[in-house]
Design a protein around this motif. Structure first.
Motif, short mmCIF file in Angstrom:
data_model
loop_
_atom_site.label_atom_id
_atom_site.label_comp_id
_atom_site.label_asym_id
_atom_site.label_seq_id
_atom_site.Cartn_x
_atom_site.Cartn_y
_atom_site.Cartn_z
N SER A 1 -4.14 -2.20 -19.44
CA SER A 1 -3.45 -1.09 -18.78
C SER A 1 -3.78 -1.14 -17.30
N CYS A 2 -2.81 -1.61 -16.51
CA CYS A 2 -3.09 -1.90 -15.11
C CYS A 2 -1.76 -2.01 -14.36
N GLY A 3 -1.75 -1.63 -13.09
CA GLY A 3 -0.54 -1.74 -12.30
C GLY A 3 -0.15 -3.17 -11.97
N GLY A 4 -1.13 -4.10 -12.04
CA GLY A 4 -0.81 -5.50 -11.78
C GLY A 4 -0.42 -5.76 -10.34
N MET A 5 -1.23 -5.27 -9.40
CA MET A 5 -0.93 -5.50 -7.99
C MET A 5 -2.17 -6.01 -7.28
N LEU A 6 -1.98 -6.94 -6.37
CA LEU A 6 -3.09 -7.55 -5.63
C LEU A 6 -2.98 -7.14 -4.16
N ASN A 7 -4.00 -6.45 -3.65
CA ASN A 7 -3.97 -6.07 -2.24
C ASN A 7 -4.35 -7.26 -1.36
N HIS A 8 -4.38 -7.05 -0.06
CA HIS A 8 -4.60 -8.16 0.87
C HIS A 8 -5.99 -8.76 0.71
N HIS A 9 -6.98 -7.94 0.31
CA HIS A 9 -8.33 -8.48 0.08
C HIS A 9 -8.33 -9.44 -1.11
N ALA A 10 -7.69 -9.05 -2.21
CA ALA A 10 -7.62 -9.90 -3.39
C ALA A 10 -6.81 -11.16 -3.11
N GLN A 11 -5.71 -11.01 -2.38
CA GLN A 11 -4.88 -12.17 -2.06
C GLN A 11 -5.65 -13.18 -1.21
N LEU B 1 0.59 -0.97 3.84
CA LEU B 1 -0.27 -1.56 2.82
C LEU B 1 0.60 -2.26 1.77
N GLU B 2 0.49 -3.58 1.70
CA GLU B 2 1.36 -4.38 0.86
C GLU B 2 0.58 -5.01 -0.29
N PHE B 3 1.21 -5.06 -1.46
CA PHE B 3 0.61 -5.66 -2.65
C PHE B 3 1.49 -6.78 -3.18
N ALA B 4 0.86 -7.85 -3.68
CA ALA B 4 1.59 -8.85 -4.45
C ALA B 4 1.81 -8.27 -5.84
#
Length: 338
Positions: free
Chosen positions: A25-35, A72-75
């Motif tokens: 259960s997760c939104g499945g988004m990667l922020n700039h730190h994770a990317q 703030l952008e997410f993959a």
């Protein structure tokens, strides 16, 4: 990440309570730190990225019909495929066992003895060190301490899309749901969308409240069709320094199990990747791994303390009012820091 970093130093057993790769259960988004972290290993595969490939965070005050997009952008990724992809980075020397739970652990001067359950008879393993990276309701952390941090209740539905949604990760505040309600979120995921609700600890009847949130969202978002599947989970409610615990003796805690996550946004994957790596590197150094790990994570704890200072204002009615009233560029700048 911990297993990958320490693997050159000895044999590693990686276990998970769910079969791997797993649904979560997760939104499945990667922020700039994770990317940025992942880019050091490999480019994110195209077949893991959903449509739209990127979503920007948008603050929505539902009652006043105010929306504030941010920078703030997410993959936007498929969470199960993401797990599967991460497993490919493990060397062959790491033994991976899914569907196996920790039942108990005993620490000795030079080892840790764990009892595991995989559906059959209990299994026992002895290791030099143990890393607990098992989330908000960490069995490893509970075995170390009687202190139990509170957890949010999260419910999310995967719903069919009957029309396109704008490419945003919408974080939605509604006052009529009650003080137990933290926020809702909507994320387009190809032919479907994730629609979730986050409730504060000890909320009663969260499923009924979530249905009310869904009904309200559908009044203005007719693109939200039938729900295909509901997922439930828990997220750690980090409220003070006491909620952060990096381990004890020969046991290290990483990610959400340690309380390493953003108390202001609930984002956790970047913290998990980073602290998992730091835990593995500390073990690879030899000597007192916990002391090395505590030193290595000092910057992470400072980051969390900074966000904790802003949390009371963010959760207050005044803070939510100001977020809807402030110019979009101010909301954007604040969001990037939180």
């Amino acid at each position: 990440m911990a297993a990958r970093a320490v693997a050159p130093s000895g044999s590693v057993l990686l276990i998970d309570a769910s079969p791997l790769p797993r649904d979560k259960s997760c939104g499945g988004m990667l922020n700039h730190h994770a990317q940025r972290f992942l880019s050091k290993m490999a480019a994110v595969p195209n077949d893991m990225v959903l449509d739209p490939p990127h979503v920007n965070f948008r603050y929505v005050d539902w009652d006043r019909s105010i929306a504030r997009p941010t920078e703030l952008e997410f993959a936007n990724v498929d969470r199960r495929r993401f797990d599967d992809w991460l497993l490919t980075f493990l060397p062959e020397s790491v033994e991976v066992v899914g569907g196996c739970r920790l039942r108990s652990l005993e620490q000795h001067e030079d080892s840790v003895r764990v009892t595991l359950q995989d559906g059959g008879d209990p299994l026992q393993e002895t290791s030099e060190w143990l890393v607990g990276a098992d989330g908000a309701r960490s069995s490893v952390r509970r075995a170390l301490s009687s202190y139990r941090p509170a957890t949010y209740v999260t419910l999310q539905d995967r719903v069919e899309l009957e029309g396109p949604l704008e490419p945003f990760f919408d974080c939605i505040y509604m006052r009529d749901i009650g003080d137990c309600f933290a926020y809702a979120y909507v994320v387009p995921k190809g032919a479907e969308a994730i629609v979730g609700s986050v409730f504060y600890p000890h909320t009663r009847q969260p499923a009924a409240r979530h249905e009310r949130v869904l009904a309200e969202l559908r009044t203005r978002l007719p693109q939200l069709g039938e729900a295909r599947r509901r997922e439930a989970g828990a997220a750690l409610s980090v409220r003070s320094r006491a909620d952060v615990h990096d381990g004890e003796g020969r046991v290290l805690l990483a990610g959400e199990a340690a309380g390493f996550m953003s108390p202001s946004s609930g984002e956790g994957i970047s913290y998990a990747l980073n602290t998992g790596l730091l835990a593995g590197e500390a073990l690879a150094l030899g000597g007192d791994a916990l002391a090395s790990y505590t030193t290595a994570t000092s910057g992470v704890r400072a980051n969390i303390r900074h966000k904790l200072r802003w949390l009371p204002l963010m959760e207050s009615r005044l803070g939510k009012y100001l977020a809807g009233f402030a110019p979009a560029r101010v909301v954007s700048k604040a969001t990037l820091r939180l």
